[in-house]
Design a protein around this motif. Structure first.
Motif, mmCIF file in Angstrom:
data_model
loop_
_atom_site.group_PDB
_atom_site.id
_atom_site.type_symbol
_atom_site.label_atom_id
_atom_site.label_comp_id
_atom_site.label_asym_id
_atom_site.label_seq_id
_atom_site.Cartn_x
_atom_site.Cartn_y
_atom_site.Cartn_z
ATOM 1 N N LEU A 3 17.772 30.138 -14.596
ATOM 2 C CA LEU A 3 18.908 30.134 -13.824
ATOM 3 C C LEU A 3 18.595 28.640 -12.780
ATOM 4 C CD1 LEU A 3 20.023 33.457 -12.828
ATOM 5 C CD2 LEU A 3 21.294 31.569 -14.083
ATOM 6 N N LYS A 4 17.098 28.693 -13.359
ATOM 7 C CA LYS A 4 16.753 26.769 -12.380
ATOM 8 C C LYS A 4 16.627 26.214 -13.153
ATOM 9 C CE LYS A 4 14.598 28.823 -8.032
ATOM 10 N NZ LYS A 4 13.830 29.566 -7.616
ATOM 11 N N GLU A 5 16.373 26.291 -14.351
ATOM 12 C CA GLU A 5 16.393 25.249 -15.396
ATOM 13 C C GLU A 5 17.607 24.667 -15.587
ATOM 14 O OE1 GLU A 5 12.353 26.763 -17.329
ATOM 15 O OE2 GLU A 5 14.237 27.266 -18.746
ATOM 16 N N TYR A 6 18.933 25.760 -15.327
ATOM 17 C CA TYR A 6 20.710 25.103 -15.913
ATOM 18 C C TYR A 6 20.940 24.963 -14.462
ATOM 19 C CZ TYR A 6 20.918 27.814 -20.293
ATOM 20 O OH TYR A 6 20.589 27.692 -21.208
ATOM 21 N N GLY A 7 20.213 24.387 -13.347
ATOM 22 C CA GLY A 7 20.863 23.752 -12.358
ATOM 23 C C GLY A 7 20.965 25.413 -11.180
ATOM 24 N N LYS A 62 28.247 35.531 -14.835
ATOM 25 C CA LYS A 62 28.349 34.896 -13.975
ATOM 26 C C LYS A 62 28.177 33.883 -13.362
ATOM 27 C CE LYS A 62 26.189 35.571 -8.720
ATOM 28 N NZ LYS A 62 27.275 35.070 -8.257
ATOM 29 N N TYR A 63 27.855 33.040 -14.032
ATOM 30 C CA TYR A 63 27.505 31.432 -14.175
ATOM 31 C C TYR A 63 27.857 30.294 -15.514
ATOM 32 C CZ TYR A 63 23.899 33.127 -11.020
ATOM 33 O OH TYR A 63 23.279 33.295 -9.535
ATOM 34 N N ASN A 64 29.076 31.201 -16.036
ATOM 35 C CA ASN A 64 29.592 30.852 -17.251
ATOM 36 C C ASN A 64 28.347 29.804 -18.461
ATOM 37 O OD1 ASN A 64 31.936 31.308 -16.304
ATOM 38 N ND2 ASN A 64 32.008 30.413 -14.569
ATOM 39 N N LEU A 65 27.267 30.940 -18.380
ATOM 40 C CA LEU A 65 26.622 30.717 -19.561
ATOM 41 C C LEU A 65 27.115 31.317 -20.775
ATOM 42 C CD1 LEU A 65 23.158 30.272 -17.371
ATOM 43 C CD2 LEU A 65 24.937 28.581 -18.022
ATOM 44 N N ASP A 66 26.257 30.472 -21.774
ATOM 45 C CA ASP A 66 26.434 31.138 -23.119
ATOM 46 C C ASP A 66 25.386 32.312 -22.983
ATOM 47 O OD1 ASP A 66 25.212 31.326 -26.328
ATOM 48 O OD2 ASP A 66 27.310 31.110 -26.768
ATOM 49 N N PHE A 67 25.330 33.351 -23.127
ATOM 50 C CA PHE A 67 24.669 34.613 -23.411
ATOM 51 C C PHE A 67 23.221 34.853 -24.588
ATOM 52 C CE2 PHE A 67 24.070 38.624 -24.605
ATOM 53 C CZ PHE A 67 22.725 38.828 -23.319
ATOM 54 N N GLN A 68 24.025 34.456 -25.457
ATOM 55 C CA GLN A 68 23.005 33.884 -26.949
ATOM 56 C C GLN A 68 21.861 33.130 -26.343
ATOM 57 O OE1 GLN A 68 22.760 35.591 -29.445
ATOM 58 N NE2 GLN A 68 24.901 37.075 -29.411
ATOM 59 N N GLU A 69 22.028 31.634 -25.740
ATOM 60 C CA GLU A 69 21.582 30.407 -25.617
ATOM 61 C C GLU A 69 20.350 30.850 -23.925
ATOM 62 O OE1 GLU A 69 22.849 26.060 -23.546
ATOM 63 O OE2 GLU A 69 23.382 26.727 -25.595
ATOM 64 N N PHE A 70 21.292 31.392 -23.090
ATOM 65 C CA PHE A 70 20.891 31.516 -22.100
ATOM 66 C C PHE A 70 19.891 32.984 -22.594
ATOM 67 C CE2 PHE A 70 20.493 34.718 -18.363
ATOM 68 C CZ PHE A 70 19.939 34.009 -17.460
ATOM 69 N N THR A 71 19.927 33.677 -23.586
ATOM 70 C CA THR A 71 18.755 34.730 -23.635
ATOM 71 C C THR A 71 17.446 34.437 -24.754
ATOM 72 O OG1 THR A 71 20.589 36.621 -23.594
ATOM 73 C CG2 THR A 71 18.387 37.236 -25.101
ATOM 74 N N LYS A 72 17.725 33.421 -25.205
ATOM 75 C CA LYS A 72 16.801 32.901 -25.857
ATOM 76 C C LYS A 72 16.016 31.974 -24.871
ATOM 77 C CE LYS A 72 15.781 29.280 -29.664
ATOM 78 N NZ LYS A 72 16.462 28.614 -30.743
ATOM 79 N N ALA A 73 16.619 30.913 -24.206
ATOM 80 C CA ALA A 73 15.574 30.890 -23.030
ATOM 81 C C ALA A 73 15.234 31.465 -21.802
ATOM 82 C CB ALA A 73 16.691 30.087 -21.798
ATOM 83 N N PHE A 74 15.332 32.934 -21.313
ATOM 84 C CA PHE A 74 15.322 33.828 -20.981
ATOM 85 C C PHE A 74 13.619 34.188 -22.163
ATOM 86 C CE2 PHE A 74 15.215 38.414 -20.616
ATOM 87 C CZ PHE A 74 14.089 38.735 -19.703
ATOM 88 N N LYS A 75 14.041 34.529 -22.353
ATOM 89 C CA LYS A 75 13.011 35.281 -23.519
ATOM 90 C C LYS A 75 11.811 34.140 -23.630
ATOM 91 C CE LYS A 75 14.658 39.219 -25.250
ATOM 92 N NZ LYS A 75 14.955 40.242 -24.859
ATOM 93 N N ALA A 76 12.055 32.435 -23.629
ATOM 94 C CA ALA A 76 10.883 31.782 -23.984
ATOM 95 C C ALA A 76 10.546 31.780 -22.456
ATOM 96 C CB ALA A 76 11.549 30.059 -24.103
#
Length: 110
Positions: free
Chosen positions: A28-32, A55-69
Motif C-alpha cells: 500500500l505504501k508503494e501505491y502512495g 478500499k483503496y480503489n486498486l485493481d485486485f489482480q494487480e494489487f495481489t501480484k504486488a502483495f505476493k511479491a
C-alpha cells in the motif's frame, strides 16, 4: 465426534498475519498510501484482501501480484499456534480427517 474438520490456514492453524500485514503495508505504501496497520489487520480478519484493494480503489489482480511479491521477500515462515499439531493428530487418531480451506496456493500451504 465429527469425522471431518475444515480448517482455515491463515489465523486459525498458523499465525501468518504478521507476515501478511507487513507485506500489505509495504504494498500500500508503494501505491502512495499511508494506511493504519490496525485498520488493515481488521479488514483482513473480518473480510478479505479484496476488500483492502477495494478500499483503496486498486485493481485486485494487480494489487495481489504486488502483495505476493512483497510477501515473498519475507523469509520468515508462519508459526503454527500452540496445540495445532496435537489437535490435528487427535482428529486423525479418532478416525477423522482434516481439510484445509485457504486462498493460498499448494506450495505455500505445504
Amino acid at each position: 465426534m465429527y469425522q471431518s474438520y475444515i480448517w482455515d490456514f491463515d489465523g486459525t492453524l498458523y499465525d501468518s498475519y504478521p507476515i501478511m500485514l507487513k507485506a500489505f503495508m509495504k504494498t500500500l505504501k508503494e501505491y502512495g498510501f499511508d494506511p493504519d496497520p490496525a485498520e488493515i489487520y481488521y479488514i483482513l480478519k473480518d473480510s478479505s484482501s479484496k476488500k483492502v484493494a477495494e478500499k483503496y480503489n486498486l485493481d485486485f489482480q494487480e494489487f495481489t501480484k504486488a502483495f505476493k511479491a512483497n510477501e515473498a521477500l519475507d523469509d520468515r515462515l508462519p508459526l503454527s499456534f500452540d496445540g495445532t499439531k496435537e489437535t490435528l493428530e487427535a482428529v486423525v487418531a479418532a478416525g477423522g480427517k482434516n481439510y484445509i480451506l485457504t486462498h493460498r496456493d499448494v506450495i505455500s500451504t505445504k
